[in-house]
Design an enzyme around this catalytic site. Sequence first.
Site, mmCIF file in Angstrom:
data_model
loop_
_atom_site.group_PDB
_atom_site.id
_atom_site.type_symbol
_atom_site.label_atom_id
_atom_site.label_comp_id
_atom_site.label_asym_id
_atom_site.label_seq_id
_atom_site.Cartn_x
_atom_site.Cartn_y
_atom_site.Cartn_z
ATOM 1 N N CYS A 2 0.975 -1.102 0.114
ATOM 2 C CA CYS A 2 -0.047 0.088 -0.051
ATOM 3 C C CYS A 2 0.974 1.308 -0.264
ATOM 4 O O CYS A 2 1.976 1.300 0.620
ATOM 5 C CB CYS A 2 -0.952 0.180 1.038
ATOM 6 N N ARG A 27 3.634 -0.185 -5.041
ATOM 7 C CA ARG A 27 3.507 -0.592 -3.517
ATOM 8 C C ARG A 27 2.247 -1.424 -3.234
ATOM 9 O O ARG A 27 2.041 -1.966 -2.365
ATOM 10 C CB ARG A 27 3.484 0.173 -2.650
ATOM 11 N N TRP A 75 -2.800 -2.763 -1.497
ATOM 12 C CA TRP A 75 -2.530 -4.098 -1.661
ATOM 13 C C TRP A 75 -3.325 -4.828 -0.647
ATOM 14 O O TRP A 75 -2.925 -4.624 0.504
ATOM 15 C CB TRP A 75 -1.092 -4.437 -1.505
ATOM 16 N N ASN A 101 -1.327 2.111 5.847
ATOM 17 C CA ASN A 101 -0.511 1.156 5.152
ATOM 18 C C ASN A 101 -0.114 0.211 6.397
ATOM 19 O O ASN A 101 0.336 0.795 7.233
ATOM 20 C CB ASN A 101 0.610 1.783 4.606
ATOM 21 N N GLY A 102 -0.153 -1.087 6.129
ATOM 22 C CA GLY A 102 0.133 -1.986 7.313
ATOM 23 C C GLY A 102 -1.092 -2.884 7.650
ATOM 24 O O GLY A 102 -1.640 -3.047 6.936
ATOM 25 N N GLU A 484 18.195 -16.950 -7.493
ATOM 26 C CA GLU A 484 17.842 -15.712 -7.881
ATOM 27 C C GLU A 484 17.159 -15.636 -9.539
ATOM 28 O O GLU A 484 16.090 -15.144 -9.756
ATOM 29 C CB GLU A 484 19.023 -14.506 -7.962
ATOM 30 N N LYS A 488 13.330 -14.684 -10.277
ATOM 31 C CA LYS A 488 13.375 -13.631 -11.378
ATOM 32 C C LYS A 488 12.031 -14.246 -12.490
ATOM 33 O O LYS A 488 11.414 -13.234 -12.771
ATOM 34 C CB LYS A 488 14.574 -13.014 -12.200
ATOM 35 N N GLU A 491 8.378 -14.852 -10.726
ATOM 36 C CA GLU A 491 7.611 -13.614 -10.208
ATOM 37 C C GLU A 491 7.249 -12.870 -11.402
ATOM 38 O O GLU A 491 6.101 -12.273 -11.197
ATOM 39 C CB GLU A 491 8.346 -12.906 -9.155
ATOM 40 N N HIS A 507 17.774 -36.883 -6.070
ATOM 41 C CA HIS A 507 16.800 -37.308 -4.975
ATOM 42 C C HIS A 507 15.644 -36.919 -5.200
ATOM 43 O O HIS A 507 14.801 -36.724 -4.264
ATOM 44 C CB HIS A 507 17.817 -36.655 -3.851
ATOM 45 N N LYS A 606 6.180 -4.044 -3.953
ATOM 46 C CA LYS A 606 7.608 -3.783 -3.719
ATOM 47 C C LYS A 606 8.089 -3.757 -2.370
ATOM 48 O O LYS A 606 9.161 -4.741 -1.907
ATOM 49 C CB LYS A 606 7.853 -2.185 -4.272
HETATM 50 O O1 M6R Z 1 13.006 -4.559 0.411
HETATM 51 P P1 M6R Z 1 13.819 -6.071 0.558
HETATM 52 O O2 M6R Z 1 14.877 -6.376 -0.106
HETATM 53 O O3 M6R Z 1 13.695 -6.174 2.140
HETATM 54 O O4 M6R Z 1 12.590 -6.743 0.039
HETATM 55 C C1 M6R Z 1 12.912 -8.303 -0.030
HETATM 56 C C2 M6R Z 1 11.939 -9.124 -1.200
HETATM 57 O O5 M6R Z 1 10.565 -8.872 -1.009
HETATM 58 C C3 M6R Z 1 12.414 -8.649 -2.430
HETATM 59 O O6 M6R Z 1 13.671 -9.054 -2.522
HETATM 60 C C4 M6R Z 1 11.597 -9.659 -3.268
HETATM 61 O O7 M6R Z 1 11.665 -10.949 -3.144
HETATM 62 C C5 M6R Z 1 11.650 -9.314 -4.801
HETATM 63 N N1 M6R Z 1 10.385 -9.178 -5.362
HETATM 64 C C6 M6R Z 1 12.330 -9.939 -5.747
HETATM 65 O O8 M6R Z 1 12.425 -9.557 -6.862
#
Ligand code: M6R
Length: 611
Positions: A2, A27, A75, A101-102, A484, A488, A491, A507, A606
């Site tokens: 949010c 956000r 969100w 927000n929260g 990673e 990528k 997501e 395994h 984000k």
């Molecule tokens: O703001 P942060 O680095 O703490 O966020 C951590 C994760 O939420 C963030 O890396 C998330 O996995 C991203 N969407 C990855 O691209």
Amino acid sequence: MCGIVGYVGQKQAAPILLHGLGKLEYRGYDSAGLAVREGEEITVVKAKGRLAELSNKTADGQAVPGNCGIGHTRWATHGEPSEINAHPHVSDGNFVVGVHNGIIENYQELREKLLNHGYKFYSQTDTEVAVKLVDYYYKKYLGTPIDAINHAQVRIRGSYALALMFKDYPNEIYAARKDSPMIIGTTEDGSFLGSDVPAILNYTRNVYYVGDMEVARLTASDVTFFNLDGDQIEKEQKVIEWDAESAEKGGFEHFMMKEIHEQPKAVQDTLSAYLKDGHADLSAAELDTEILKNIERMYIVACGSAYHVGMVGKYVIESMADIPVEVDLASEFRYRDPKLVKNSIVIIISQSGETADSLAALRLAKKKGIPTLAIVNVVGSSIARDADHVMYTYAGPEISVATTKAYSAQLIAVDLIALAAAAAKEVISDEREAELVKALQALPEQIEKVIENKERLQWFTSKFANEKDAFFIGRGIDYAIGLEGSLKMKEISYIHSEAYAAGELKHGTISLIEEGTLVIGIMTQDALFEKTRSNMVEVKSRGAYLMALTENGHYSIEDTADFVVYIPKTEPYFAPSLAVIPLQLMGYYLSLARGLDVDKPRNLAKSVTVE
Ligand code: M6R
């Protein structure tokens, strides 16, 4: 999660609110709303869906006149995305209007209390409860908005950033926060409020950070802060160094692609901040040789991509500096009562500095009396403020939900920690240190070169746009890179993908390999190259289509793999900084080929400021 904005000043509020919400849409983007005040009248407009719906509904803000207002992009946490659940929420008669927000953890209990006092609820949100709780205390004690908000703050459990307007107080906005971000900006002709810097960067760089359980009162000409006792407090104004253009797309179709291209600079700027006279120098984070020399164990705690940086960090720090490293997901660390040894340090990695689990992990470490170091990108964020030591990354504002340049800057930060600790402990020679520094300094240019080859990856990736599954395999650091790459891909392209330690395939996972399944073998580590090649041969013989990602010179892999991506040679420790680039590009191009929203993938936000 949010985004909230607010403005009070000489100008029309609604267009400013919409502009700010546009900058915060990363956000959350399932609904949006605003409330603008003109004289006695408060107009509330909400719309389900993207911000564009709200802009249409308000004729880009022109249809909602007034100089004071608050806005929100959502969100969903409590209650589905819908117009009724969208913010702002109001108390009856619009006495109190608010955005939030929260997550308010005890909202059920507070709702019951308010129901017993005759309040009615129209939405399923915890926000409506917060707004009505403030209304309740405002009417009960007949005090000021500050008193009412403070009474509510004492009762609310959870995290919140609240922006509120009171019917009886025209041209004033009130704000309070706990564990959710909020900044306030000032100019000569108005005051601004936002969840994050980009929301207000167009208007001002002079900001205040609201502290936990503090209240701010914004008027057109000034901002005043109060503590939980209602006493006025002084706060120091800070200047944001980020420039407005860095939060714009700058000619790229998406923020993600722009941010991929900004990686050489992010890496260079982070290196420049901590490389002094040929040595890694962490004095900016108040970590001197004496402190580093005495560290016997490191705990790295983070979420998502930042956790993947921690995985790389484990390999690099253990090997280069000879210090044992444990890596934890913040959401696990905080609930497993970790046994932390003396002479250790807990390193929290976070781009936003607001991730709820990472913040909780940091506080737990502090409670256990262990020194904490935060690797953070957003200056003044909660994690940065709470940590004992702060090592900022210099990636600039990152807008795309999928992290790229912040991840790359974090990698550099852990490399520098390894180097500084290795030098402090005298486990590397001066010559070796010089070689490693030279390799780090070469990275920005090498990253540039990898990005230059993006068209070839686009061509290859587009063939897999309809793929169901993909697997990333590698050993050691290459496994960490695979984690990673897999994140990528999934997501932003919504293609299911998994990263496996290559030796682990047999395994169980190998049974998922079918004719044509895409398997990406990451092979940047000379010592493990042949081992991973054997695992690739195993999946190939079960029908897999193989892509290999390796360093220049390993041309024999073309006998095994169907498609090979080469990266420049570097020290094995630093290969993740180069190998991650093609994987980011693959995720990007897959998302593009599938016609998806690259920068705002479904169900994500984000910064994850809720558990
Ligand atoms: O703001 P942060 O680095 O703490 O966020 C951590 C994760 O939420 C963030 O890396 C998330 O996995 C991203 N969407 C990855 O691209």
